[in-house]
Write an enzyme that holds these catalytic residues in place. Structure first.
Site, PDB file in Angstrom:
ATOM      1  N   HIS A   1       2.656  -3.574   6.542  1.00 54.49           N
ATOM      2  CA  HIS A   1       1.776  -2.418   6.331  1.00 54.49           C
ATOM      3  C   HIS A   1       1.964  -1.413   7.457  1.00 54.49           C
ATOM      4  O   HIS A   1       2.673  -1.658   8.411  1.00 54.49           O
ATOM      5  CB  HIS A   1       0.309  -2.871   6.355  1.00 54.49           C
ATOM      6  CG  HIS A   1      -0.102  -3.743   5.230  1.00 54.49           C
ATOM      7  ND1 HIS A   1      -0.914  -3.298   4.205  1.00 54.49           N
ATOM      8  CD2 HIS A   1       0.170  -5.035   4.952  1.00 54.49           C
ATOM      9  CE1 HIS A   1      -1.123  -4.282   3.359  1.00 54.49           C
ATOM     10  NE2 HIS A   1      -0.484  -5.355   3.778  1.00 54.49           N
ATOM     11  N   SER A   2       1.318  -0.263   7.311  1.00 53.66           N
ATOM     12  CA  SER A   2       1.133   0.613   8.481  1.00 53.66           C
ATOM     13  C   SER A   2      -0.248   1.266   8.333  1.00 53.66           C
ATOM     14  O   SER A   2      -0.772   1.326   7.229  1.00 53.66           O
ATOM     15  CB  SER A   2       2.234   1.695   8.522  1.00 53.66           C
ATOM     16  OG  SER A   2       1.982   2.743   7.593  1.00 53.66           O
TER      17      SER A   2
ATOM     18  N   GLU B   1       1.267  -4.358  11.052  1.00 56.52           N
ATOM     19  CA  GLU B   1       0.861  -2.966  10.883  1.00 56.52           C
ATOM     20  C   GLU B   1       1.802  -2.183  11.796  1.00 56.52           C
ATOM     21  O   GLU B   1       1.770  -2.318  13.006  1.00 56.52           O
ATOM     22  CB  GLU B   1      -0.596  -2.749  11.318  1.00 56.52           C
ATOM     23  CG  GLU B   1      -1.635  -3.416  10.440  1.00 56.52           C
ATOM     24  CD  GLU B   1      -1.990  -2.595   9.204  1.00 56.52           C
ATOM     25  OE1 GLU B   1      -1.456  -1.482   9.040  1.00 56.52           O
ATOM     26  OE2 GLU B   1      -2.802  -3.088   8.386  1.00 56.52           O
TER      27      GLU B   1
ATOM     28  N   HIS C   1       0.867  -1.178   0.000  1.00 61.74           N
ATOM     29  CA  HIS C   1       0.000   0.000   0.000  1.00 61.74           C
ATOM     30  C   HIS C   1       0.901   1.224   0.000  1.00 61.74           C
ATOM     31  O   HIS C   1       1.630   1.470   0.958  1.00 61.74           O
ATOM     32  CB  HIS C   1      -0.914   0.013   1.226  1.00 61.74           C
ATOM     33  CG  HIS C   1      -2.041  -0.957   1.155  1.00 61.74           C
ATOM     34  ND1 HIS C   1      -2.501  -1.663   2.239  1.00 61.74           N
ATOM     35  CD2 HIS C   1      -2.817  -1.353   0.111  1.00 61.74           C
ATOM     36  CE1 HIS C   1      -3.516  -2.438   1.872  1.00 61.74           C
ATOM     37  NE2 HIS C   1      -3.722  -2.267   0.575  1.00 61.74           N
TER      38      HIS C   1
ATOM     39  N   ARG D   1       0.834   4.452   0.354  1.00 60.68           N
ATOM     40  CA  ARG D   1       0.872   5.584   1.282  1.00 60.68           C
ATOM     41  C   ARG D   1       1.524   5.239   2.615  1.00 60.68           C
ATOM     42  O   ARG D   1       1.781   6.118   3.429  1.00 60.68           O
ATOM     43  CB  ARG D   1      -0.534   6.140   1.525  1.00 60.68           C
ATOM     44  CG  ARG D   1      -1.521   5.167   2.185  1.00 60.68           C
ATOM     45  CD  ARG D   1      -2.946   5.735   2.141  1.00 60.68           C
ATOM     46  NE  ARG D   1      -3.938   4.851   2.758  1.00 60.68           N
ATOM     47  CZ  ARG D   1      -5.255   4.969   2.556  1.00 60.68           C
ATOM     48  NH1 ARG D   1      -5.720   5.916   1.763  1.00 60.68           N
ATOM     49  NH2 ARG D   1      -6.100   4.145   3.149  1.00 60.68           N
ATOM     50  N   GLU D   2       1.807   3.953   2.820  1.00 62.87           N
ATOM     51  CA  GLU D   2       2.350   3.506   4.106  1.00 62.87           C
ATOM     52  C   GLU D   2       3.872   3.622   4.087  1.00 62.87           C
ATOM     53  O   GLU D   2       4.598   2.626   4.158  1.00 62.87           O
ATOM     54  CB  GLU D   2       1.826   2.092   4.389  1.00 62.87           C
ATOM     55  CG  GLU D   2       0.295   2.112   4.488  1.00 62.87           C
ATOM     56  CD  GLU D   2      -0.394   0.740   4.412  1.00 62.87           C
ATOM     57  OE1 GLU D   2       0.308  -0.283   4.431  1.00 62.87           O
ATOM     58  OE2 GLU D   2      -1.635   0.713   4.322  1.00 62.87           O
TER      59      GLU D   2
ATOM     60  N   ASN E   1      -4.206  -5.589  -1.604  1.00 60.79           N
ATOM     61  CA  ASN E   1      -4.405  -6.518  -0.499  1.00 60.79           C
ATOM     62  C   ASN E   1      -5.844  -7.024  -0.430  1.00 60.79           C
ATOM     63  O   ASN E   1      -6.316  -7.444   0.613  1.00 60.79           O
ATOM     64  CB  ASN E   1      -4.014  -5.871   0.829  1.00 60.79           C
ATOM     65  CG  ASN E   1      -3.753  -6.910   1.920  1.00 60.79           C
ATOM     66  OD1 ASN E   1      -3.484  -8.076   1.614  1.00 60.79           O
ATOM     67  ND2 ASN E   1      -3.859  -6.512   3.177  1.00 60.79           N
ATOM     68  N   ARG E   2      -6.552  -6.967  -1.565  1.00 55.13           N
ATOM     69  CA  ARG E   2      -7.869  -7.594  -1.674  1.00 55.13           C
ATOM     70  C   ARG E   2      -7.924  -8.390  -2.982  1.00 55.13           C
ATOM     71  O   ARG E   2      -8.969  -8.938  -3.324  1.00 55.13           O
ATOM     72  CB  ARG E   2      -8.995  -6.545  -1.692  1.00 55.13           C
ATOM     73  CG  ARG E   2      -9.072  -5.629  -0.465  1.00 55.13           C
ATOM     74  CD  ARG E   2      -9.565  -6.364   0.759  1.00 55.13           C
ATOM     75  NE  ARG E   2      -9.782  -5.485   1.902  1.00 55.13           N
ATOM     76  CZ  ARG E   2      -8.822  -5.054   2.708  1.00 55.13           C
ATOM     77  NH1 ARG E   2      -7.559  -5.407   2.494  1.00 55.13           N
ATOM     78  NH2 ARG E   2      -9.123  -4.261   3.728  1.00 55.13           N
TER      79      ARG E   2
ATOM     80  N   ARG F   1      -3.410   4.675  -2.057  1.00 57.96           N
ATOM     81  CA  ARG F   1      -3.214   3.364  -1.441  1.00 57.96           C
ATOM     82  C   ARG F   1      -3.047   2.243  -2.463  1.00 57.96           C
ATOM     83  O   ARG F   1      -2.250   1.319  -2.261  1.00 57.96           O
ATOM     84  CB  ARG F   1      -4.440   3.098  -0.557  1.00 57.96           C
ATOM     85  CG  ARG F   1      -4.683   1.682  -0.071  1.00 57.96           C
ATOM     86  CD  ARG F   1      -6.030   1.626   0.643  1.00 57.96           C
ATOM     87  NE  ARG F   1      -6.506   0.295   0.914  1.00 57.96           N
ATOM     88  CZ  ARG F   1      -6.232  -0.408   2.009  1.00 57.96           C
ATOM     89  NH1 ARG F   1      -5.440   0.101   2.935  1.00 57.96           N
ATOM     90  NH2 ARG F   1      -6.727  -1.617   2.178  1.00 57.96           N
TER      91      ARG F   1
END
Lengths: 372, 175
Positions: free
Chosen positions: A259-260, A333, A132, A134-135, A207-208, A190
């Site tokens: 992730h975060s 996370e 993702h 933006r993390e 992640n889906r 994202r």
């Protein structure tokens, strides 16, 4: 106070003028009252100037000549991270190599660093960061992990013992298109940057998009949603590349996707509330990993299965990897819990990476001691 | 579970001073999420055991600094992409955090988890009275849907009279 950028020459010749904010309305009124047509060429000059300043400062920063002069305590561009990878390989070619596992939607190479002390197709650990985009603390941590492995591969007895038996694969920028977009257009992006339906909305939540409960509750079929699962499983080249890699390798024993934010350590499942058969063991590993993480700076983590700890999510990475037989599948996370969220201050990059590394070593050590 | 009414949660929490990690205060609260109509904010009742720190000095310093500005304050992207907040902007950020708490409360259900992600833009609005007024455009991050939601809010503040959100509206998402 009008600043003419194209000075008046005479009737019939256009004029360009920079207008201070306070004079805008009076000037417009004056022009309109006198039948003088105008158009806006630049809405906000200050914004342009600020941006250029920033760009100039960045290019003046000399490209580091070695991974020892690389600044790990700041966020880097894609080019800088890719250059870092090449530097690392050049400095330690007997340990580190770079693989291209595919190309993104916008045709950017997808690179994985391989850390190996030899052997042939050894059991392996996979770590990915930045799926993702933006993390940002995750890609930054990935860079730090890469350097850490090189620094410690001989003198840290845990890491040395892991590398005696296993290889480590590290994909630092798992979603390069998204990452570039966060730097140029929208810091909060994202998803990937693919366009599928005739929707005006772009991007699929990587992640889906995995083939585990794909399309079920916990993902959206709306292309404009942040959790859009895509038209079908593995539609995203970024995801397909990893799927192909994992299947072709055939000997990955631990898989960690990073992730975060939220400060959590999670194991499968996200798509169903049915516990995984290895729930007890994964829970114990998590407890140990979190304890190791907290020991450094006191950072508090919660742990558990995805569905019981955050929310139901279908088509997730580690649900797929677990169902492929990769027992030690985990998601992190990272920091923080919402105070800065995605905009984690750069000075927290190294502490975050340091504490996370301790948890990663617990997981890798356990895998190495319990090969299956 | 309160039949026909909603779900009530009893919470015991510890409040920690953002500016002084060692300063904590216990708190108990009851939150009632209403059944059915999701447009009603949850009922909240709370008790703080002890006292919150006195912030008069810092409040007055900030208040006087803004009052004495020649031009109305304007700023954007707080924090910036790298998480930086300049010291002058820190109180502006804290104010937004408090005010966004109100907006979040008004828009929360059992299935949402909001955080203030960023201040996109803030503009001070001149007033003839003693209050400070700021027009904020913020981004809220909703954890379950993962959406980033732009939200406009008008915030009034005064050291003695506290924070008020006088107007707020959800904004359309950019493509």
């Amino acid at each position: 106070q009008l600043d003419f950028w194209l000075a008046p020459r005479g009737p019939g010749h256009p004029v360009d003028v920079r207008v201070p904010f306070a004079s805008l309305q009076p000037l417009k009124a004056h022009l309109e009252a006198n039948g003088v047509s105008y158009s806006i060429m630049i809405e906000d000059v200050q914004a342009l100037v600020d941006h250029e300043q920033m760009e100039m400062l960045r290019s003046r920063r000399q490209l580091p000549l070695s991974t020892n002069t690389f600044d790990y305590a700041t966020y880097h561009s894609l080019d800088e991270i890719y250059a870092f990878m090449d530097l690392l390989v050049a400095e330690k070619p007997n340990l580190v190599s770079k693989l291209e596992i595919g190309r993104s939607t916008e045709n950017r190479p997808l690179y994985v660093l391989k850390f190996s002390k030899g052997g042939k197709n050894r059991p392996a650990v996979w770590i990915d960061t930045g799926i993702h985009s933006r993390e940002w603390v995750t890609q930054a941590s990935g860079v730090w992990f890469a350097k850490k492995i090189v620094l410690d591969h001989e003198n840290d007895k845990d890491l040395a013992s892991i590398l005696d038996k296993m290889d480590i694969f590290l994909e630092i920028v798992t979603n390069p298109d998204g990452f570039v977009f966060t730097q140029t257009q929208n810091r909060m992006w994202r998803k990937t940057r693919s366009r599928h339906s005739d929707s005006t909305c772009i991007g699929v939540d990587p992640n889906r998009n995995w083939d585990a409960g794909f399309g079920g509750p916990g993902a959206s079929r709306n292309p404009c949603s942040e959790t859009y699962h895509g038209p079908y499983a593995n539609s995203e080249p970024e995801v397909k590349a990893i799927v192909d890699f994992v299947k072709n390798h055939g000997n990955i024993k631990a898989f960690v996707s990073i992730h975060s934010y939220s400060q959590l350590l999670l194991y499968p499942y996200g798509y169903t509330s049915t516990p995984v058969p290895d729930q007890k063991e994964l829970h114990q590993i998590s407890e140990k990993a979190v304890a190791a993480l907290s020991s450094l700076y006191g950072t508090n983590y919660k742990y558990g299965s995805i569905i019981t700890t955050i929310y139901q999510a279908s088509g997730g990475t580690i649900d797929w990897t677990y169902n492929q037989g990769i027992k030690y599948s985990f998601t992190f996370e990272l920091r923080d819990t919402g105070r800065y969220g995605f905009l984690l201050p750069a000075k927290q990059i190294v502490p975050t990476a340091q504490e996370t590394w301790l948890a990663l070593k617990v997981i890798m050590l356990h895998a190495q001691g319990h090969l299956y | 579970d309160i039949g026909d009414v909603g779900h009530k949660y009893h919470l015991e929490l510890v409040l920690e001073d953002v500016l002084d990690k060692d300063s904590t205060v216990n708190c108990t609260a009851e939150v009632l999420y209403h059944l059915g109509n999701k447009n009603i904010a949850p009922d909240v009742h709370f008790t703080i055991e002890g006292e919150l720190k006195n912030t008069d000095e810092a409040d007055n310093i900030f208040y006087n600094r803004i009052k004495s500005l020649e031009k109305e304050l304007v700023a954007e992207n707080i924090p910036d992409s790298h998480g930086n907040v300049s010291p002058e902007m820190e109180p502006i950020r804290l104010l937004a955090w408090v005010a966004s708490g109100y907006v979040i409360w008004q828009n929360s259900t059992e299935n949402t988890k909001f955080q203030l992600a960023q201040i996109k833009h803030v503009k001070q609005v001149k007033r003839s009275d003693e209050y400070l007024e700021f027009d904020y455009m913020i981004l809220l991050h909703e954890m379950v849907s993962q959406e980033i939601i732009p939200w406009q809010m008008t915030v009034l503040w005064h050291p003695q009279h506290g924070v008020q959100v006088t107007q707020d509206s959800r904004q359309p998402k950019h493509a």
